[in-house]
Design an enzyme around this catalytic site. Structure first.
Site, PDB file in Angstrom:
ATOM      1  CG  HIS A 198      -1.964   1.008   1.267  1.00 25.50           C
ATOM      2  ND1 HIS A 198      -1.720   2.344   1.499  1.00 25.50           N
ATOM      3  CD2 HIS A 198      -3.295   0.901   1.067  1.00 25.50           C
ATOM      4  CE1 HIS A 198      -2.869   3.006   1.440  1.00 25.50           C
ATOM      5  NE2 HIS A 198      -3.846   2.156   1.177  1.00 25.50           N
ATOM      6  CB  CYS A 236      -4.280   3.510  -2.245  1.00 24.11           C
ATOM      7  SG  CYS A 236      -5.397   4.495  -1.232  1.00 24.11           S
ATOM      8  CG  HIS A 263      -7.255   0.445  -1.547  1.00 19.90           C
ATOM      9  ND1 HIS A 263      -6.607   0.688  -0.353  1.00 19.90           N
ATOM     10  CD2 HIS A 263      -7.510  -0.885  -1.584  1.00 19.90           C
ATOM     11  CE1 HIS A 263      -6.460  -0.456   0.299  1.00 19.90           C
ATOM     12  NE2 HIS A 263      -6.989  -1.421  -0.424  1.00 19.90           N
ATOM     13  CG  ASP A 308      -9.680   3.462   0.426  1.00 16.24           C
ATOM     14  OD1 ASP A 308      -9.992   2.917   1.490  1.00 16.24           O
ATOM     15  OD2 ASP A 308      -8.542   3.890   0.196  1.00 16.24           O
ATOM     16  CG  HIS A 309     -10.859   6.171   3.547  1.00 20.41           C
ATOM     17  ND1 HIS A 309      -9.859   7.042   3.905  1.00 20.41           N
ATOM     18  CD2 HIS A 309     -10.417   4.931   3.872  1.00 20.41           C
ATOM     19  CE1 HIS A 309      -8.859   6.358   4.414  1.00 20.41           C
ATOM     20  NE2 HIS A 309      -9.164   5.068   4.399  1.00 20.41           N
ATOM     21  CE1 TYR A 322     -11.986   0.872   4.870  1.00 22.03           C
ATOM     22  CE2 TYR A 322     -10.992   2.355   6.472  1.00 22.03           C
ATOM     23  CZ  TYR A 322     -10.901   1.588   5.329  1.00 22.03           C
ATOM     24  OH  TYR A 322      -9.725   1.544   4.621  1.00 22.03           O
TER      25      TYR A 322
END
Ligand code: DNO
Length: 343
Positions: A198, A236, A263, A308-309, A322
């Protein structure tokens, strides 16, 4: 591509049932949470996650994360032992059918934000980062804690860790990463697993700590250390995209074949080293989500994807970044992007 969703285990308010109801969801991204970083995970704990996922028609093929112990990153006296434990986890996960392991090599801190509930005009809130605020806090003296800090360290432990990293610098961190990869990647190859590092979030050094998984030059260097499909990337977008020096469409095109895990999230850059997290679609932020996905597809990307978020919308309260609602919207948007671009 396979669409997946992060699940934090039995305590996650976002249940497997809810995840399974999101269209096109194939599996979960999870981890064993009953062991400290560096320990070997029990086969029973791994199997238990798999069984629970399968009971909801979901696969368990992606782990995020198997944490890399600080001793490994520091190249400390116990690094060898922890690397052996790491390899054992890779073997056990491979046996359980896991195909991809996400991990990071960030010293001390994982992702870092200055604000957890940045208010938006429409009433939702999201994570945000402002370098000035972060720089005004010294982790060695400050009593404050920022999201992304590992709360399991005492102040003294944190201090001695930070001081040890200050001694080693970037080149030594590369060297320690290389020792780790040369031991772990052959085991991953045998286990049928793609390791997916990551990027550092944000992708620049903080508090004088070295950070190296940050930009095109460094990703090239990383991939060359062990030139194997098993030595892959987590791409990401929100992490790499926080630096305006990173052209994500170009990076997606170049690295596509080595991206094992994607991501996808969007951020809005609001100033120098300042950004907030926004809804996933291109128009919501500063990243060209469609351009990124097209570049990936044109260049042979074939990996796992997860939204992702998300923001906190519709009054949801939960684990920062999340919650269910906005990540589910993100998943639906991403599925649409792929469908539109693939056909
Ligand atoms: C944040 C996540 C990271 C990620 C780790 C991977 O939301 O993307 O915490 O899981 O860096 O090791």
């Amino acid at each position: 591509m396979k669409m997946t969703f992060r699940w934090y285990g039995d305590n996650d308010p976002v249940t497997l049932e809810k995840i399974s109801q999101i269209p096109m969801m194939t599996g979960i991204v999870s981890a064993v949470y009953d062991k400290a970083p560096g320990q070997v995970w029990s086969c029973e704990s791994i199997e238990a996650i798999k069984k629970k996922a399968e009971a909801h028609g979901l696969e368990f093929e992606v782990v995020e994360s198997v944490p890399v112990h600080e001793e490994i990153k520091l190249g400390g006296p116990k690094a060898k032992e922890y690397i052996e434990n790491y390899c054992e986890n890779v073997r056990r996960l491979g046996k359980a059918g896991v195909k991809c392991i996400c991990y990071n090599f960030m010293p001390v801190f994982d992702w870092l934000r200055s604000e957890l509930e940045h208010q938006h005009p429409d009433g939702c809130n999201s994570l945000a980062y402002d370098e000035q605020t972060v720089l005004s806090m010294d982790p060695l003296t400050s009593e404050l804690s920022l999201p992304g800090w590992d709360e399991s360290y005492s102040k003294d432990e944190l201090k001695s860790l930070i001081l040890r990293y200050k001694e080693i610098g970037e080149e030594q961190l590369w060297e320690n990463l290389s020792v780790f990869l040369k031991a772990v990647i052959p085991v991953a190859e045998e286990a049928g697993i793609r390791m997916a590092i990551h990027p550092d979030d944000p992708p620049w050094g903080i508090f004088g700590l070295p950070r190296i998984i940050t930009n095109t030059t460094n990703l090239r260097r990383f991939l060359k250390i062990v030139d194997s499909p098993a030595n892959g990337l987590t791409f990401c977008t929100g992490s790499l995209g926080a630096s305006t020096d990173n052209d994500l469409v170009k990076m997606a095109a170049e690295f596509a074949p080595r991206i094992a895990f994607l991501h996808l999230r969007n951020i809005k850059i609001t100033g120098y080293r300042q950004f907030m997290e926004v809804g996933h679609p291109t128009e919501c932020g500063s990243l060209d989500m469609k351009g990124i996905v097209r570049a990936l597809l044109d260049n042979g990307f074939d990996g796992y994807v997860r939204p992702d978020h998300g923001r906190m919308i519709w009054g949801e309260k939960g684990r920062y970044g999340y919650g269910l609602f906005d990540r589910a919207l993100g998943a639906a948007y991403i599925t649409g992007l792929f469908e539109g671009l693939e056909k």
